[in-house]
Structure formats: C-alpha cells, structure tokens
Design an enzyme around this catalytic site. Structure first.
Site, PDB file in Angstrom:
ATOM      1  N   HIS A  77       4.262   3.021  12.954  1.00 24.00           N
ATOM      2  CA  HIS A  77       3.331   4.157  13.053  1.00 24.00           C
ATOM      3  C   HIS A  77       3.903   5.321  13.858  1.00 24.00           C
ATOM      4  O   HIS A  77       3.169   6.217  14.264  1.00 24.00           O
ATOM      5  CB  HIS A  77       1.963   3.735  13.605  1.00 24.00           C
ATOM      6  CG  HIS A  77       1.105   3.079  12.579  1.00 24.00           C
ATOM      7  ND1 HIS A  77      -0.261   2.941  12.729  1.00 24.00           N
ATOM      8  CD2 HIS A  77       1.396   2.528  11.371  1.00 24.00           C
ATOM      9  CE1 HIS A  77      -0.765   2.329  11.660  1.00 24.00           C
ATOM     10  NE2 HIS A  77       0.235   2.064  10.829  1.00 24.00           N
ATOM     11  N   ASP A 131       6.268   1.907   6.643  1.00 27.81           N
ATOM     12  CA  ASP A 131       4.991   1.211   6.484  1.00 27.81           C
ATOM     13  C   ASP A 131       4.135   2.060   5.540  1.00 27.81           C
ATOM     14  O   ASP A 131       3.569   3.066   5.972  1.00 27.81           O
ATOM     15  CB  ASP A 131       4.326   1.058   7.855  1.00 27.81           C
ATOM     16  CG  ASP A 131       2.887   0.571   7.790  1.00 27.81           C
ATOM     17  OD1 ASP A 131       2.485   0.006   6.762  1.00 27.81           O
ATOM     18  OD2 ASP A 131       2.157   0.786   8.778  1.00 27.81           O
ATOM     19  N   GLU A 141      -5.237   1.293   2.394  1.00 25.61           N
ATOM     20  CA  GLU A 141      -4.985   0.244   3.389  1.00 25.61           C
ATOM     21  C   GLU A 141      -5.068   0.775   4.811  1.00 25.61           C
ATOM     22  O   GLU A 141      -5.583   0.084   5.707  1.00 25.61           O
ATOM     23  CB  GLU A 141      -3.613  -0.388   3.138  1.00 25.61           C
ATOM     24  CG  GLU A 141      -3.377  -1.688   3.909  1.00 25.61           C
ATOM     25  CD  GLU A 141      -2.834  -1.495   5.320  1.00 25.61           C
ATOM     26  OE1 GLU A 141      -2.812  -2.475   6.078  1.00 25.61           O
ATOM     27  OE2 GLU A 141      -2.426  -0.360   5.647  1.00 25.61           O
ATOM     28  N   GLU A 142      -4.541   1.966   5.059  1.00 31.70           N
ATOM     29  CA  GLU A 142      -4.475   2.481   6.429  1.00 31.70           C
ATOM     30  C   GLU A 142      -5.857   2.713   7.044  1.00 31.70           C
ATOM     31  O   GLU A 142      -5.983   2.842   8.261  1.00 31.70           O
ATOM     32  CB  GLU A 142      -3.661   3.773   6.484  1.00 31.70           C
ATOM     33  CG  GLU A 142      -2.165   3.604   6.241  1.00 31.70           C
ATOM     34  CD  GLU A 142      -1.444   2.840   7.347  1.00 31.70           C
ATOM     35  OE1 GLU A 142      -2.089   2.475   8.348  1.00 31.70           O
ATOM     36  OE2 GLU A 142      -0.240   2.594   7.206  1.00 31.70           O
ATOM     37  N   ASP A 151       3.879  -6.131   3.487  1.00 29.83           N
ATOM     38  CA  ASP A 151       3.703  -4.981   4.373  1.00 29.83           C
ATOM     39  C   ASP A 151       4.910  -4.896   5.301  1.00 29.83           C
ATOM     40  O   ASP A 151       5.993  -4.566   4.866  1.00 29.83           O
ATOM     41  CB  ASP A 151       2.375  -5.109   5.133  1.00 29.83           C
ATOM     42  CG  ASP A 151       1.816  -3.763   5.558  1.00 29.83           C
ATOM     43  OD1 ASP A 151       2.607  -2.942   6.075  1.00 29.83           O
ATOM     44  OD2 ASP A 151       0.610  -3.516   5.399  1.00 29.83           O
ATOM     45  N   HIS A 194       0.846  -1.203   0.000  1.00 28.54           N
ATOM     46  CA  HIS A 194       0.000   0.000   0.000  1.00 28.54           C
ATOM     47  C   HIS A 194       0.876   1.245   0.000  1.00 28.54           C
ATOM     48  O   HIS A 194       1.870   1.330   0.722  1.00 28.54           O
ATOM     49  CB  HIS A 194      -0.986  -0.002   1.167  1.00 28.54           C
ATOM     50  CG  HIS A 194      -0.406   0.058   2.539  1.00 28.54           C
ATOM     51  ND1 HIS A 194      -0.171   1.244   3.192  1.00 28.54           N
ATOM     52  CD2 HIS A 194      -0.031  -0.906   3.407  1.00 28.54           C
ATOM     53  CE1 HIS A 194       0.311   1.011   4.402  1.00 28.54           C
ATOM     54  NE2 HIS A 194       0.420  -0.297   4.551  1.00 28.54           N
TER      55      HIS A 194
END
Length: 343
Positions: A319, A185, A219-220, A239, A68
C-alpha cells in the site's frame, strides 16, 4: 517452461492502466481483449467482474481463482478557493506514502489533467511546522498543473467533486529481477492469472475440474468477490504476501496465508498447497497477516459454502511504493498451474 518475458509484458501493460476502485473499466477492457485474442470464454457480472472459464473433465469440484484489478487511489472531495483540490482516499493507505506523488485527475467527460499531491504546508522554507504536520486527508491536496488560482478557474477545466485521482505507478523492472511500482497489490497477481490462462490454452492442457478465473473490481473496499460462480467449491484468492518485521513472507517465494483478520483459511487446503510446493520444489513461505483481508474473505462473508486459500508473491511496503521479485511471481505462477492440473 514458462515465458518470463510474457509475464513481464502483461504486468507492465497492466501497471500502466490506472484502475482505482470504481474506475476499472479501462483495465478490464484490456483483460477482455487479451481473453478475446486467446479465444477463451468469459462473461462479465453486473458490477464489472470478469470470469474466464475452462470446463473440466469432472464437475464434482469447481475451482475458482481470483485476483483484483482495483487499486488504491482518490477522488476530488472539494475544489478549494485557491484552485487546489482536497481529496478523499480510496482504500487504506498512509497519507505520507502519496506525498509528493505525481497524479492524474480524470473528469467525468474523460478529460485528464496532471498534478502533484502535496501537504498544505509543502515547503520547509515557508512553514516552520512543515515536518511536524500530521499527514492526514485534510492536510493533503492536489496541485493541478494548470494556471488556476480560484475555484472558478478549476470549474472551467471541467474538474468537479467525485472525479477520480490516480497515482503515477512509477513502474521499474531492474536487471536483478526486482519489480518496483505502486499497485503490485494486486496487479502482479492479475498478470500471473492472465499468463496462466494463456499457458493452459496454448498448451491445450485438459484440467481435471472446471476452473474459473475471476478478475474482481471492488476488493480494496471489501466486497470484490462477494459474488462468485455459484458452483464453486474451492476458492483461491491470488493476492500478495506481506514481508516485513516479524513476518515470514518473502519477495522470492509464493506466500501461503494461514490466517488473516478474517480468521484462519482452510487447513486441509493449505496442506495440499504446501505438499505441491514441496513435491515440485517451489519456494514457499507460510505466514499470518493481522491487518489483511482478501477476496476469499469477502466470499465467505457473503455466505458461500467454500474452502478457501490465499496465496501470492511477497510484496514489500504494501500500500505504498511496493516491491517484489520475479522469483516470487514465478513461484506463485508455478503453484497455480500445478494446482490447476492436480486431482
């Protein structure tokens, strides 16, 4: 065998193009341009996903890899009376992870302004409770790098509710092989897949099965790969692994997920990936992520009858301001290419 410098080149370029969920067109344009240069067939879906495709010698099995391109970010929620901006988060991150971060506000007509994300009580010399203030969206704001002291001043700049706020990635490539940046990510995986496409094309590798490479955009927020090539039988979400206390993942290996919050991944699929790693001497780790879901999760929840797997380099402090190592990236790349050519 693989061109390490080219992988880094792709990753650095991808990291420098902002792409929070809902604001991904600039990065997708870059990916499409690279696919055009490589003369690789691709198509674009209605919601902006790009699918590159290699036809295989056998169509009984169709493989789809995904990464993503969308990242964490924010939107302007409110223009305050003092000229500062309240924000609404995009994706799941801790508010303290963006405190003091430089950012960019992009208006709907493509004007950009720099700013800094602060708490509403940013100075210990002024606020006795600055350290104890809860780091929550309502206690965070963007201080714009312009002479604004009112809502009207901000309006004159063209900034409005719904404008995107992107975070400075602060990408660093260290001599010891570490890569530190926001949004590894899943931009690390996007660089890996882009290089995989280049490697297959330039080496004229004939794949045993038709193979798709899906670059997803949502995706998030949970629905990135809710639509995939309809004939897919095997789906691998590329991922990240999540190293940390109690985890088995590593920044120096490809991490293979056995189970996440959406449940177990296909056991036989996992066994096959592990067998390749053992046979090809690829460093790998198997792990479980209780607070994680992937593009594969979205595809399964959308009703696709597919076998799924989840792999990726280990990304520390996910994150937040993240870190991985080039060894983990290359191990992930090696597994993908070996699996692509495996019958």
């Amino acid at each position: 065998m693989y061109n390490l410098d080219k992988v880094k080149y792709y990753l650095n370029n991808i990291l420098t193009i902002p792409s929070p969920t809902g604001f991904t067109s600039n990065l997708m344009d870059y990916i499409k341009e690279e696919l055009h240069i490589l003369d690789i067939y691709y198509y674009t879906t209605n919601k902006g996903n790009v699918v590159a495709k290699f036809n295989g010698e056998n169509t009984d099995i169709v493989r789809t890899f995904s990464s993503h391109i969308d990242t964490l970010g924010a939107m302007v929620k409110e223009i305050k009376s003092d000229g500062r901006l309240a924000l609404s988060p995009i994706g799941g991150f801790m508010m303290n992870s963006i405190e003091g971060e430089n950012c960019t506000i992009e208006t709907i007509d493509s004007k950009t302004y720099s700013g800094t994300i602060q708490t509403i009580k940013p100075s210990v010399h002024i606020h006795s409770d600055a350290k104890d203030l809860k780091r929550s969206p309502e206690n965070m704001e963007v201080v714009i790098d312009e002479r604004v002291t009112s809502k009207e001043d901000v309006a004159k700049l063209g900034i409005d509710v719904g404008d995107f706020i992107t975070f400075d990635p602060r990408a660093v490539f260290t001599p010891s092989g570490y890569i530190k940046s926001r949004h590894l990510d899943d931009k690390a995986s996007t660089a890996i897949l882009l290089y995989t496409l280049k490697y297959i094309k330039e080496n004229n590798i004939k794949l045993p099965y038709t193979t798709n490479f899906l670059f997803s955009t949502y995706e998030e927020v949970g629905h990135g790969a809710s639509s995939i090539p309809a004939d897919t039988t095997e789906f691998i979400a590329v991922d990240m692994g999540a190293p940390g206390t109690g985890q088995n993942s590593s920044e120096y290996s490809v991490c293979i997920c056995a189970k996440d919050s959406s449940g177990p991944y296909d056991l036989n699929f996992r066994k096959k990936l592990i067998e390749i790693c053992k046979r090809e001497n690829i460093s790998y780790k198997v792990d479980i992520y209780p607070n994680y879901s992937s593009d594969a999760s979205a595809a399964l929840k959308s009703g696709y009858d597919i076998k799924t797997a989840l792999i990726g380099t280990g990304v520390f402090a996910s994150h937040g301001y993240e870190r991985t190592h080039i060894d983990g990236i290359m191990a992930t790349l090696d597994l993908i290419i070996k699996y692509c050519t495996e019958e």
